[in-house]
Motif scaffolding. Structure first.
Motif, short mmCIF file in Angstrom:
data_model
loop_
_atom_site.label_atom_id
_atom_site.label_comp_id
_atom_site.label_asym_id
_atom_site.label_seq_id
_atom_site.Cartn_x
_atom_site.Cartn_y
_atom_site.Cartn_z
N GLN A 1 0.85 -1.19 0.00
CA GLN A 1 0.00 0.00 0.00
C GLN A 1 0.88 1.24 0.00
N HIS A 2 0.24 2.38 -0.27
CA HIS A 2 0.90 3.67 -0.11
C HIS A 2 0.56 4.23 1.27
N TYR A 3 1.43 5.09 1.77
CA TYR A 3 1.30 5.62 3.12
C TYR A 3 1.12 7.13 3.08
N ASP A 4 0.43 7.65 4.10
CA ASP A 4 0.23 9.10 4.21
C ASP A 4 1.51 9.80 4.64
N LEU A 5 2.30 9.14 5.51
CA LEU A 5 3.50 9.73 6.09
C LEU A 5 4.59 8.68 6.14
N VAL A 6 5.77 9.04 5.63
CA VAL A 6 6.93 8.16 5.68
C VAL A 6 8.06 8.90 6.37
N PHE A 7 8.57 8.34 7.46
CA PHE A 7 9.77 8.84 8.11
C PHE A 7 10.98 8.14 7.48
N VAL A 8 11.99 8.91 7.11
CA VAL A 8 13.21 8.33 6.56
C VAL A 8 14.35 8.65 7.52
N ALA A 9 14.91 7.59 8.12
CA ALA A 9 15.95 7.77 9.12
C ALA A 9 17.25 7.09 8.70
N VAL A 10 17.55 7.14 7.41
CA VAL A 10 18.82 6.61 6.92
C VAL A 10 19.86 7.71 6.90
N LYS A 11 21.13 7.33 6.87
CA LYS A 11 22.22 8.30 6.79
C LYS A 11 22.24 8.96 5.41
N SER A 12 22.89 10.10 5.33
CA SER A 12 22.98 10.79 4.04
C SER A 12 23.74 9.95 3.01
N THR A 13 24.58 9.04 3.47
CA THR A 13 25.31 8.14 2.57
C THR A 13 24.45 7.02 2.03
N GLN A 14 23.20 6.89 2.52
CA GLN A 14 22.34 5.77 2.16
C GLN A 14 21.08 6.20 1.41
N VAL A 15 21.02 7.45 0.97
CA VAL A 15 19.80 7.95 0.33
C VAL A 15 19.48 7.19 -0.94
N ALA A 16 20.46 6.92 -1.77
CA ALA A 16 20.20 6.19 -3.02
C ALA A 16 19.67 4.79 -2.73
N GLU A 17 20.18 4.16 -1.67
CA GLU A 17 19.69 2.84 -1.30
C GLU A 17 18.22 2.88 -0.86
N ALA A 18 17.80 4.01 -0.31
CA ALA A 18 16.42 4.13 0.16
C ALA A 18 15.44 4.44 -0.96
N ALA A 19 15.93 4.83 -2.13
CA ALA A 19 15.06 5.24 -3.22
C ALA A 19 14.02 4.19 -3.61
N PRO A 20 14.36 2.89 -3.73
CA PRO A 20 13.32 1.90 -4.06
C PRO A 20 12.21 1.82 -3.02
N TRP A 21 12.56 2.05 -1.75
CA TRP A 21 11.53 2.07 -0.71
C TRP A 21 10.59 3.25 -0.92
#
Length: 296
Positions: free
Chosen positions: A65-85
Motif C-alpha cells: 500500500q501507499h502511506y500518508d507519512l513516511v519517516f526516513v531515518a537513513v544516513k545521508s550516505t544511504q539515500v540512493a539505497e532508500a530510493a526503491p523504498w
C-alpha cells in the motif's frame, strides 16, 4: 484519512527506532522497512524497555500500500539505497519527513520526490545503537520542523507521544545551529574519543575556533545566529556525559562510511561559495573523508 495517518518508517536505526517506539506506545505502530530482518525492535529508556513489533520488511516488493507519512531515518550516505523504498511506499500525496543530519535534505531527496513531499527536520536527541535490534535513548526526544503545511501531518502522527515536535518560522537558523553541533562532533572521529574529550583545554580552544568558522558560513547562508552560539554549543558538550557518543563516531568504530560531507564538508563547500576562509575545515574534512572512504 483516518484519525491518524498511515505511517511507514525507513531505517530503523537509533533515531528510527526512537520514533517508532514513540508511535507504537501511542497505538500508531508504523510499518518498518530496513536492510536487516528482525522480529521486533527494542528501545531502552527511563529504566524500562519498549518493544516495537515487527517484522521489519527487507525488500520493497513486500509493500502492499501507499502511506500518508513516511519517516526516513537513513544516513545521508544511504539515500540512493532508500530510493526503491520511497517508490514503493509513496504516492504523490505522501509526506516524507527526513530524520537526517545536515542542511541539504531537500536537495538530497529531490531526485526521488517532488519538492512538496520533502519535509526536512532537525533531530534533538542522543540515541545510541547497543546490540542487534536494541537502542539506548539518553534524553527526551524532540524534532523541529519548518512552519509549512506538510508539518501538520507529523504533528498529527506524534501528537500525545513521548516525541515532542516544535514548528519554527526560522528553520534555517535552527538547522544551521544543529549543523554546527554536528560539525564539532567530527573531532570525536579524529580522536576516537567520546564527549569527555571536550573538557581538555586544548580541545576547547580548537572547538571554539571551528565553531566560529562554522558561524561565519551559517550567517552567510542566512542563519540569524548570535555571537554567543559557539560558546553555548561548546558548553553543551562540556555538560554532556563523558561517555556520550555520536553516530559518526559509532560508524567510524564499525568501519562504515561516514557522513563527513553533510556534517563537515558542507562548511568547506559553502564557505568557498561565499569567499569565506575555512582553514580548520580545510584540514579536518580531508581527514574525515579518508577515514570514511580510504584507501588504505
Amino acid at each position: 484519512m483516518s484519525q491518524y495517518p498511515a505511517i511507514a518508517l525507513i531505517g530503523p536505526g537509533a533515531i528510527g527506532t526512537t520514533v517508532a517506539a514513540a508511535l507504537h506506545e501511542a497505538g500508531r505502530t508504523p510499518t518498518l522497512c530496513g536492510r536487516t530482518a528482525h522480529d521486533s525492535l527494542l528501545l531502552r529508556v527511563d529504566n524500562h524497555r519498549i518493544e516495537i513489533p515487527g517484522p521489519i520488511l527487507t525488500h520493497p516488493s513486500a509493500v502492499k500500500q501507499h502511506y500518508d507519512l513516511v519517516f526516513v531515518a537513513v544516513k545521508s550516505t544511504q539515500v540512493a539505497e532508500a530510493a526503491p523504498w520511497l517508490a514503493a511506499l509513496c504516492s504523490e500525496k505522501t509526506v516524507v519527513c527526513v530524520l537526517q543530519n545536515g542542511v541539504e535534505q531537500r536537495s538530497l531527496f529531490a531526485p526521488y520526490l517532488s519538492a512538496q513531499q520533502i519535509l526536512p527536520s532537525v533531530v534533538w536527541f542522543p540515541a545510541q545503537r547497543e546490540t542487534g535490534n536494541a537502542v539506548w535513548l539518553r534524553s527526551s526526544p524532540r524534532l523541529t520542523l519548518p512552519d509549512v503545511a506538510e508539518s501538520h501531518r507529523v504533528l498529527e502522527a506524534l501528537q500525545g507521544t513521548r516525541c515532542e515536535v516544535d514548528v519554527t518560522t526560522d528553520f534555517t537558523q535552527v538547522a544551521w545551529r544543529k549543523l554546527m553541533q554536528n560539525a564539532l562532533a567530527g573531532l570525536m572521529v579524529l580522536t576516537g574519543r567520546r564527549a569527555g574529550m571536550f573538557s581538555r583545554i586544548d580541545i576547547t580552544g580548537l572547538s571554539l575556533a571551528l565553531l566560529q568558522e562554522c558561524l561565519a558560513v551559517a550567517r552567510a547562508e542566512g542563519a540569524a545566529l548570535g555571537d554567543e552560539v559557539p560558546q553555548e554549543i561548546l558548553a553543551w558538550f562540556h555538560r554532556a556525559p563523558a561517555d556520550l557518543s555520536t553516530s559518526i563516531l559509532t560508524d567510524r568504530q564499525a568501519d562504515r562510511p561516514l557522513e563527513w560531507d553533510c556534517r563537515n564538508g558542507v562548511i568547506q563547500r559553502r564557505g568557498q561559495a561565499h569567499g569565506i576562509a575555512t582553514p580548520i575545515s580545510d584540514l579536518i574534512v580531508p581527514l574525515l573523508a579518508a577515514a570514511s572512504d580510504g584507501p588504505g
